[in-house]
Design an enzyme around this catalytic site. Structure first.
Site, short mmCIF file in Angstrom:
data_model
loop_
_atom_site.label_atom_id
_atom_site.label_comp_id
_atom_site.label_asym_id
_atom_site.label_seq_id
_atom_site.Cartn_x
_atom_site.Cartn_y
_atom_site.Cartn_z
N LYS A 89 0.80 -1.22 0.00
CA LYS A 89 0.00 0.00 0.00
C LYS A 89 0.84 1.27 0.00
O LYS A 89 0.42 2.30 -0.50
CB LYS A 89 -0.96 0.00 1.19
N GLU A 111 -9.88 6.93 4.09
CA GLU A 111 -10.73 6.08 4.89
C GLU A 111 -10.03 4.74 4.98
O GLU A 111 -9.20 4.39 4.14
CB GLU A 111 -12.12 5.93 4.28
N SER A 376 1.80 -9.86 -1.00
CA SER A 376 1.39 -8.46 -0.85
C SER A 376 1.72 -7.86 0.50
O SER A 376 1.92 -6.66 0.62
CB SER A 376 -0.11 -8.32 -1.13
C1 PLP Z 1 -5.07 -4.09 1.67
C2 PLP Z 1 -4.36 -5.35 1.36
C3 PLP Z 1 -4.76 -6.20 0.30
C4 PLP Z 1 -5.99 -5.94 -0.52
O1 PLP Z 1 -5.99 -4.77 -1.26
P1 PLP Z 1 -5.78 -4.77 -2.83
O2 PLP Z 1 -6.11 -3.39 -3.22
O3 PLP Z 1 -6.69 -5.79 -3.42
O4 PLP Z 1 -4.35 -5.11 -3.07
C5 PLP Z 1 -4.01 -7.32 0.02
N1 PLP Z 1 -2.92 -7.63 0.76
C6 PLP Z 1 -2.51 -6.87 1.80
C7 PLP Z 1 -1.31 -7.28 2.58
C8 PLP Z 1 -3.21 -5.70 2.13
O5 PLP Z 1 -2.80 -4.95 3.17
#
Ligand code: PLP
Length: 396
Positions: A89, A111, A376
């Site tokens: 993010k 938000e 992610s």
């Molecule tokens: C917020 C988050 C997601 C989901 O958000 P996307 O916009 O679909 O990427 C996925 N993995 C992690 C670690 C997150 O913090």
């Protein structure tokens, strides 16, 4: 195929900017200027410096040897979990705050549901010395007390929202209201590839650094491009980032993994492509889970980051055209995925990421595949759930 927004911000039949008239000036200003500003050499230089020195890019593309042996193909892990604040993010919040500064904005709002985007936003606001207000449902504030604490420590004001279900969609409404009331000095940092044009396109561009690096790193690691890229999909930003530079290369299979929650037909899931219908959600035309009369339905997932009833318009388009295959993984399967990555490679993933990992167990490989999994985020924030849900299983 190409994935480009037309001038109205549509990807095929999805996208656009459906906002109240009072928001036109804010949204129009962004639409008119984001491509020009983000394309400037000085912008790119500052962005790339911060991505490197503050966020920790490039992130490694790690060859998971034990996972590869287990599945009988080559598995490469794109380590977004190693970034500052623990997930992808930050790529987007750094980009957007630089844009906000160039637009002359002096105040940031956001938000947040699980608090991850709120923390990433509070982090860049501290970095730039900008005041930051994060709207968060009161139920979510209780569930994610640690992230509330992190935002406050970073100097952000967390405003609890007590309307409706006191969760993400109510926080989104409050943030919109704030933006309408403060059109001149405030930029609204949206955290995924959702919302009115230009947010989906803009956020995808900021996250596209993920697939740009994967391409370069595959080149170094023997030269062969991936056969598959797999990523979890909440709103869809880490997946869009991981897919971006591969969309035009039809040889690369792209797989988005959604949260099936307790099961697709259980009434408690977030499997948007399986259950969703087209409609207008959060300012764009996209797919989302809705009742017969078009009301948004509550989503459920064990993972707070995937607990969203829609997907971004690019994903709706990629689904409809068949360029990306969307699949889903249940809560229980994701827990197994988390354990798998922890035990095989020494990496405890976020619950969201665990969905992408878990899907590997449902695939069949012939041996020649080169599969990239977008990791992610890291699992620290989810240790409570892991301990509670894996219980005995954690010591075996
Ligand atoms: C917020 C988050 C997601 C989901 O958000 P996307 O916009 O679909 O990427 C996925 N993995 C992690 C670690 C997150 O913090």
């Amino acid at each position: 195929m190409r994935l480009e927004a037309n001038e109205k911000g549509f990807f095929g039949e999805f996208g656009g900017a459906y906002v109240p008239e009072m928001l036109y000036p804010n949204v129009r200003e962004l639409q008119d200027r984001y491509v020009e500003i983000t394309g400037e050499a000085a912008f790119q230089r500052e962005l790339n410096e911060l991505l490197r020195d503050f966020a920790g890019r490039p992130t490694p593309l790690f060859a998971g040897r034990r996972l590869s042996a287990l599945f009988g193909c080559e598995i490469l892990l794109k380590r977004e979990d190693l970034l500052h604040t623990g997930a992808h993010k930050i790529n987007n919040t750094i980009g957007q705050i630089l844009l906000a500064k160039r637009l002359g904005k002096t105040r940031i709002i956001a938000e947040t549901g699980a608090g991850q985007h709120g923390v990433a936003t509070a982090t860049v606001c501290a970095l730039m010395g900008m005041p930051c207000v994060v709207y968060m449902g009161e139920v979510d504030m209780q569930r994610q007390a640690l992230n509330v604490g992190r935002m406050r420590m970073l100097g952000a004001e967390v405003r609890g929202v007590s309307s409706g279900s006191k969760t993400l969609k109510d926080a989104t409404n409050e943030a919109m209201r704030d933006w309408i009331a403060n059109p001149h000095d405030t930029h609204y940092i949206i955290g995924s590839v959702v919302g009115p044009h230009p947010f989906p396109d803009m956020v995808a561009r900021f996250q596209s650094v993920i697939s740009r690096e994967i391409k370069e790193q595959c080149h170094v690691l023997g030269g062969r491009q991936p056969t598959h890229v797999i990523a979890c999909v909440g709103g869809g930003s880490n997946a869009m980032g991981g897919f971006f530079h591969f969309v035009e290369d039809e040889k690369v299979a792209l797989i988005g993994v959604e949260a099936a929650g307790c099961g697709i037909s259980s009434g408690r899931s977030a499997a948007t492509t399986a259950l969703g219908q087209p409609g207008i959600l959060h300012g764009s035309r996209t797919l989302f889970m809705q009742s017969e009369d078009g009301q948004v339905e509550e989503a459920h997932s064990i993972s707070a980051g995937l607990d969203y009833p829609g997907i971004g318009p690019q994903h709706a388009h990629l689904h409809t055209t068949g360029r990306v295959q969307y699949v889903s993984v249940t809560d229980d399967e994701s827990l197994e995925g988390a354990k798998l990555l922890a035990r095989q490679e020494g990496i405890i993933p976020a619950l969201e990421t665990a969905h992408a990992v878990a899907y590997l167990s449902k695939m069949r490989f012939s041996g020649s595949e080169r599969v990239v999994v977008v990791v992610s985020g890291r699992g620290d924030k989810d240790m409570g759930t892991y301990l509670e849900r894996l219980g005995e299983g954690i010591s075996r």
